[in-house]
Design a protein around this motif. Sequence first.
Motif, PDB file in Angstrom:
ATOM      1  N   TYR A   1      -8.808 -15.310  31.307  1.00 15.91           N
ATOM      2  CA  TYR A   1      -8.437 -16.181  30.206  1.00 15.91           C
ATOM      3  C   TYR A   1      -9.700 -16.826  29.660  1.00 15.91           C
ATOM      4  O   TYR A   1     -10.608 -17.186  30.419  1.00 15.91           O
ATOM      5  CB  TYR A   1      -7.470 -17.276  30.674  1.00 15.91           C
ATOM      6  N   THR A   2      -9.738 -17.016  28.306  1.00 14.29           N
ATOM      7  CA  THR A   2     -10.905 -17.630  27.678  1.00 14.29           C
ATOM      8  C   THR A   2     -10.456 -18.698  26.684  1.00 14.29           C
ATOM      9  O   THR A   2      -9.314 -18.697  26.213  1.00 14.29           O
ATOM     10  CB  THR A   2     -11.743 -16.565  26.943  1.00 14.29           C
ATOM     11  N   GLY A   3     -11.407 -19.607  26.413  1.00  8.08           N
ATOM     12  CA  GLY A   3     -11.157 -20.632  25.405  1.00  8.08           C
ATOM     13  C   GLY A   3     -10.338 -21.787  25.925  1.00  8.08           C
ATOM     14  O   GLY A   3      -9.716 -21.729  26.987  1.00  8.08           O
ATOM     15  N   ALA A   4     -10.356 -22.871  25.119  1.00  5.55           N
ATOM     16  CA  ALA A   4      -9.642 -24.079  25.519  1.00  5.55           C
ATOM     17  C   ALA A   4      -8.135 -23.852  25.568  1.00  5.55           C
ATOM     18  O   ALA A   4      -7.413 -24.540  26.288  1.00  5.55           O
ATOM     19  CB  ALA A   4      -9.965 -25.214  24.551  1.00  5.55           C
ATOM     20  N   ASN A   5      -7.627 -22.858  24.815  1.00  8.12           N
ATOM     21  CA  ASN A   5      -6.188 -22.567  24.808  1.00  8.12           C
ATOM     22  C   ASN A   5      -5.785 -21.536  25.864  1.00  8.12           C
ATOM     23  O   ASN A   5      -4.635 -21.130  25.925  1.00  8.12           O
ATOM     24  CB  ASN A   5      -5.750 -22.062  23.432  1.00  8.12           C
ATOM     25  N   MET A   6      -6.763 -21.124  26.661  1.00  4.64           N
ATOM     26  CA  MET A   6      -6.518 -20.141  27.722  1.00  4.64           C
ATOM     27  C   MET A   6      -5.849 -18.879  27.170  1.00  4.64           C
ATOM     28  O   MET A   6      -4.729 -18.508  27.533  1.00  4.64           O
ATOM     29  CB  MET A   6      -5.672 -20.740  28.849  1.00  4.64           C
ATOM     30  N   LEU A   7      -6.580 -18.240  26.219  1.00  2.55           N
ATOM     31  CA  LEU A   7      -6.093 -16.991  25.641  1.00  2.55           C
ATOM     32  C   LEU A   7      -6.199 -15.878  26.691  1.00  2.55           C
ATOM     33  O   LEU A   7      -7.166 -15.802  27.444  1.00  2.55           O
ATOM     34  CB  LEU A   7      -6.912 -16.622  24.418  1.00  2.55           C
TER      35      LEU A   7
ATOM     36  N   THR B   1      -1.901  -9.575  24.926  1.00  5.92           N
ATOM     37  CA  THR B   1      -3.336  -9.812  24.911  1.00  5.92           C
ATOM     38  C   THR B   1      -3.717 -10.638  23.679  1.00  5.92           C
ATOM     39  O   THR B   1      -3.292 -10.351  22.559  1.00  5.92           O
ATOM     40  CB  THR B   1      -4.112  -8.483  24.894  1.00  5.92           C
ATOM     41  N   GLY B   2      -4.506 -11.672  23.880  1.00  7.40           N
ATOM     42  CA  GLY B   2      -4.926 -12.564  22.804  1.00  7.40           C
ATOM     43  C   GLY B   2      -4.024 -13.762  22.616  1.00  7.40           C
ATOM     44  O   GLY B   2      -4.360 -14.686  21.869  1.00  7.40           O
ATOM     45  N   MET B   3      -2.870 -13.796  23.304  1.00  6.63           N
ATOM     46  CA  MET B   3      -1.964 -14.934  23.177  1.00  6.63           C
ATOM     47  C   MET B   3      -2.318 -16.013  24.200  1.00  6.63           C
ATOM     48  O   MET B   3      -2.825 -15.703  25.290  1.00  6.63           O
ATOM     49  CB  MET B   3      -0.509 -14.481  23.409  1.00  6.63           C
ATOM     50  N   PRO B   4      -2.061 -17.296  23.882  1.00  6.73           N
ATOM     51  CA  PRO B   4      -2.250 -18.344  24.881  1.00  6.73           C
ATOM     52  C   PRO B   4      -1.319 -18.108  26.085  1.00  6.73           C
ATOM     53  O   PRO B   4      -0.199 -17.631  25.940  1.00  6.73           O
ATOM     54  CB  PRO B   4      -1.890 -19.631  24.131  1.00  6.73           C
TER      55      PRO B   4
ATOM     56  N   VAL C   1      -2.176 -25.874  36.384  1.00  4.87           N
ATOM     57  CA  VAL C   1      -3.199 -25.530  37.382  1.00  4.87           C
ATOM     58  C   VAL C   1      -4.329 -24.762  36.710  1.00  4.87           C
ATOM     59  O   VAL C   1      -5.514 -24.969  36.994  1.00  4.87           O
ATOM     60  CB  VAL C   1      -2.565 -24.705  38.523  1.00  4.87           C
ATOM     61  N   LEU C   2      -3.985 -23.875  35.797  1.00  2.45           N
ATOM     62  CA  LEU C   2      -4.984 -23.089  35.073  1.00  2.45           C
ATOM     63  C   LEU C   2      -5.914 -23.999  34.274  1.00  2.45           C
ATOM     64  O   LEU C   2      -7.143 -23.865  34.320  1.00  2.45           O
ATOM     65  CB  LEU C   2      -4.265 -22.095  34.153  1.00  2.45           C
ATOM     66  N   TYR C   3      -5.354 -24.956  33.554  1.00  5.31           N
ATOM     67  CA  TYR C   3      -6.177 -25.894  32.784  1.00  5.31           C
ATOM     68  C   TYR C   3      -7.000 -26.796  33.693  1.00  5.31           C
ATOM     69  O   TYR C   3      -8.123 -27.178  33.358  1.00  5.31           O
ATOM     70  CB  TYR C   3      -5.280 -26.733  31.851  1.00  5.31           C
ATOM     71  N   HIS C   4      -6.426 -27.132  34.850  1.00  6.05           N
ATOM     72  CA  HIS C   4      -7.182 -27.964  35.800  1.00  6.05           C
ATOM     73  C   HIS C   4      -8.434 -27.230  36.262  1.00  6.05           C
ATOM     74  O   HIS C   4      -9.523 -27.831  36.335  1.00  6.05           O
ATOM     75  CB  HIS C   4      -6.292 -28.309  37.004  1.00  6.05           C
ATOM     76  N   ALA C   5      -8.310 -25.951  36.569  1.00  2.00           N
ATOM     77  CA  ALA C   5      -9.470 -25.168  37.001  1.00  2.00           C
ATOM     78  C   ALA C   5     -10.515 -25.090  35.886  1.00  2.00           C
ATOM     79  O   ALA C   5     -11.721 -25.181  36.143  1.00  2.00           O
ATOM     80  CB  ALA C   5      -9.024 -23.772  37.413  1.00  2.00           C
TER      81      ALA C   5
END
Length: 486
Positions: free
Chosen positions: A27-33, A52-55, A71-75
């Motif tokens: 996942y990449t970016g602040a929106n976890m794409l 693919t490419g979706m948050p 949890v993903l955003y916490h990491a």
Amino acid sequence: MNFSVIDIESEMLRAVIDETPAPTALYTGANMLIKLANKAMLNVWQRDESITGMPFDTALPELDKRLLTSVLYHAYQNRQLVELKEQRIERVINYRPKAFYYNFTFKPLINSDGYVWGVLHTATDVTEQVESRFQLAEAEERLRLAIDSAGLGTWSIDATNMQVYPSARTKEFFGLKADEELLFNDALSRIGEMQRPLVVEAINKAFEQGGGCDMEYPITDPKTGRQRWVHSTGKLYYDTTGKPSNYSGIMIDITGRKQEEIRKNDFIAMVSHELKTPLTSIKSYIQISISKAKKLNEDFITGALTKADLQIVKMTKMIRGFLDLSKLESGKISLSPEVFDVSDLISEVVTESRFINSNHFIEIDRNDSVIINADRNKIAQVLDNLLSNAAKYSPLETEIYVNSVVSEHEVIISVADKGIGVKTQDLDKLFDRFYRADNEIMKTVAGFGIGLYIASEIVHLHHGKIWVESKEYEGATFYFSLPLNK
């Protein structure tokens, strides 16, 4: 920011992720794409490459409820590796929902500038391990309920320090409260004096040779004097290195059944004792009659009376067996030791046995002389039982051999026959009370299955051993050993 570096690292990760068998996603970016997800991860999500490419939280809203998104955003935000153990994920398999369990890791990806440009997500399927643990826990709970319902007590003896770990029910059997400690020697001291050496022997044998035990013995509460009987079974267990770990088992209260057996044995003892007096009188009259018949040269009458006298001897031995059985079962049998020469005893018993078993050839191969201190009459009874047993299960006019061999610490007496032998599965049971091997020949031979049991109990009371070596239809050799006096 150096985006060329990010692109290069992303392409390198793409190749690695696609080839990884474990479910993996990037996942990449602040929106976890969702930048990348291999086939294994798409299978877990039950999605295709169109996500693919979706948050993450948009593509997989049902997983958001599982807190994976937070949890993903916490990491990502805290630049910390996060691990989740045994997360339950429901998937539809063959149109039916099925629960799976995964260990998840979320690893922040940081470039050389210290910039967090993505999170690598991996999943490990631990469904089989989790379900196995659930099944084991369920089986243990069912076992616990069964043990509690049956009134069973459990116990375990540590192989390293002989520490006892009893259940509350087992402590109750030994007259202790649930919060009191049961020490090994204390437990032994409460077991019946007659059975105590056998219990110690069984435990020592288990730790030295493996296997288990199955025995009955009384336990006396020293505070109240109350005695209860238990049936205890145990088995030796090993650790991962193959060394003895613990000797564990269960026990159940059999006091009611045992008391009924004791009442039955008391009745048998009373009847047997009452039969002894008339039999003694009949034997006396027969012997007087034999003497007079011989003086009158009445050969037929002499022969008939001699056969009758032989039957009286056999009946007397049978009654003695029932009396001994009742004493053994009630713990009232005792020894009257005396000093004597084993070789003299063997000669006497063999001579008498030749008269009773006149259809067999009983021979003494070896008869070493040695003085021991034991109950002479009961040792004679053991040898007589073995000789009677050999004659009973051997063809007529075959040889029976008796040997007595002295070693440094013991004398070993053996009786060998050329009879029907013993099946392998019966060898360990021959000395059990009332046990008779199951075959067609045995059905034609009279007996109650108490002779060998009584013999084994007498030998054990003398701290000796008794055993048999045999193969079916190849005869049998019964041995018993007695320790020498120091």
